[in-house]
Design an enzyme around this catalytic site. Structure first.
Site, short mmCIF file in Angstrom:
data_model
loop_
_atom_site.label_atom_id
_atom_site.label_comp_id
_atom_site.label_asym_id
_atom_site.label_seq_id
_atom_site.Cartn_x
_atom_site.Cartn_y
_atom_site.Cartn_z
N VAL A 48 0.79 -1.12 0.09
CA VAL A 48 0.12 0.15 0.06
C VAL A 48 1.01 1.30 0.00
O VAL A 48 0.39 2.37 -0.23
CB VAL A 48 -0.98 -0.01 1.21
CG1 VAL A 48 -0.43 0.21 2.35
CG2 VAL A 48 -1.97 0.86 1.18
N TYR A 49 2.15 1.31 0.44
CA TYR A 49 3.07 2.20 0.29
C TYR A 49 2.94 2.85 -1.04
O TYR A 49 3.70 2.29 -1.98
CB TYR A 49 4.49 1.80 0.64
CG TYR A 49 4.39 1.79 2.26
CD1 TYR A 49 3.45 1.93 2.96
CD2 TYR A 49 5.48 1.16 2.90
CE1 TYR A 49 3.60 1.52 4.40
CE2 TYR A 49 5.55 0.96 4.14
CZ TYR A 49 4.45 1.10 4.96
OH TYR A 49 4.64 0.91 6.59
N SER A 50 2.41 4.05 -1.31
CA SER A 50 2.50 4.55 -2.91
C SER A 50 2.10 3.73 -4.01
O SER A 50 2.52 3.54 -4.94
CB SER A 50 3.67 5.41 -2.95
OG SER A 50 4.07 6.14 -2.14
N ASN A 51 1.16 2.90 -3.41
CA ASN A 51 0.53 1.99 -4.42
C ASN A 51 1.43 0.93 -5.04
O ASN A 51 1.40 0.94 -6.25
CB ASN A 51 -0.70 2.87 -5.44
CG ASN A 51 -1.35 1.75 -6.20
OD1 ASN A 51 -1.96 1.07 -5.77
ND2 ASN A 51 -1.73 2.17 -7.51
N GLY A 52 2.32 0.51 -4.31
CA GLY A 52 3.33 -0.52 -4.82
C GLY A 52 4.64 -0.13 -5.05
O GLY A 52 5.60 -0.52 -5.49
#
Length: 344
Positions: A61-65
């Site tokens: 989920v960190y910056s959408n991958g």
């Protein structure tokens, strides 16, 4: 660098690990954390490895991958030198199966993470939140398959309550499935809730704590002082609402104690706050983050020395709060305390 066992497992991890939430940062939360690109990330990884920090933590989920992808590029060619920890369960899209810990979601999430990281195995996968809509048996059975396939080495959790962890461990024992060995938790001098229930559980059941946000969501950087406005460059302007709340007076009381010890030791406020955490029971590793080389080197200075007993007592007193029910009788009343002496 000191190395510690991760809970009851045989895996040894460094006392400090690196959080890659700043890698590839985008959006209102992760963009405020940082936007480290692959070139900068390789330099930070170089510094970590030179210091003995070989565990790198991220999440899908960190910056959408993007964090996983940049981390994968930064460790390319030296996979055997590093340990990768990542997390999944939080939403990665709007579809009905884009969140949670169902068998379908876990298998797809692991495959996606492996692709982004550029590897064929993950050293530690942690569930980022408890999925109340999926049977625990389904979750653990899927994790067992992923471990047996060689795609995962160890499994853990993050942001679970005590009963959720204990129920999962009991079911794992019942069926002979992998036990969680890590619990990634929020723990800091201005956030000691971990001590009431999850720390005793970790001690009893063999879960090592991986501590996130050891500086209290950026409040213990040494830039926040009583009677002064929030510094203009502080990320708290954009991110305070996302993180754990802290009452101002409690924060200032802790910062005052940290300032006193900083004068005594010549260490920085963040170094002292992290060093205090490294003395706490069940802590396997404290996750440090950095937007640049200077911040990283400062945080690495939290190891290689020790606070005195008097300094620890001062920090304990400044950061203490009343325990919630049913824990406060065990701290206040002699009869309760004799049956359950505090760990700290």
């Amino acid at each position: 660098m000191e190395y510690r066992r991760l809970g009851a497992s045989g895996l040894k991890v460094p006392a400090l690990s690196f959080g890659a939430g700043t890698f590839g940062g985008s959006g209102p939360l992760f963009g405020a954390w940082g936007s480290t690109d692959a070139r900068e990330a390789r330099r930070l990884v170089d510094i970590c490895l030179e210091a003995g920090v070989n565990l790198f933590d991220t999440a899908d989920v960190y910056s959408n991958g993007a964090s996983e992808q940049v981390l994968g590029e930064a460790i390319k060619g030296r996979r055997g030198d590093v340990l990768i920890s990542t997390k999944t369960t939080l939403p990665m899209g709007d579809g009905p199966n884009d969140a949670g810990s169902s068998r379908s979601r876990l298998i797809r999430a692991v495959e996606d993470a492996l692709r982004r990281l550029g590897t064929d195995y993950i050293d530690l996968l942690q569930l980022h939140a408890f999925d109340a809509g999926t049977p625990v048996e389904e979750v653990l059975s899927a994790l067992d398959d992923l471990v047996r396939s060689g795609k995962l080495r160890y499994v853990g959790v993050s942001n679970f309550s005590g009963w959720q962890v204990m129920k999962s461990l009991a079911i794992a024992d019942k069926y002979g499935w992998p036990r969680y060995v890590a619990n990634q938790v929020y723990y800091s001098l201005v956030g000691r809730d971990y001590e009431w229930e999850l720390m005793p559980l970790g001690q009893d059941q063999g879960l090592g704590a991986l501590v996130w946000s050891p500086l209290g969501w950026g409040r213990l950087t040494g830039k926040i002082r009583r009677g002064q406005p929030l510094p203009q460059g502080s990320r708290l302007h954009e991110t305070a609402s996302f993180g754990p709340p802290v009452e101002d007076e409690h924060l200032y009381r802790v910062v005052d104690a940290l300032d006193e010890i900083a004068k005594e030791t010549g260490k920085t406020v963040p170094q002292i706050a992290i060093n205090w955490l490294l003395r706490r029971p069940t802590v396997s590793s404290v996750i440090i983050g950095a937007r640049n080389e200077e911040q990283l080197r400062q945080n690495l200075g939290a190891v290689g020395w020790s606070l005195t007993a008097e300094q620890i007592t001062k920090l304990d007193a400044a950061s203490a709060v009343t325990a919630p029910y049913p824990y406060f009788p065990y701290r206040r009343q002699e009869g309760f305390a004799r049956l359950n002496p505090p760990m700290v």
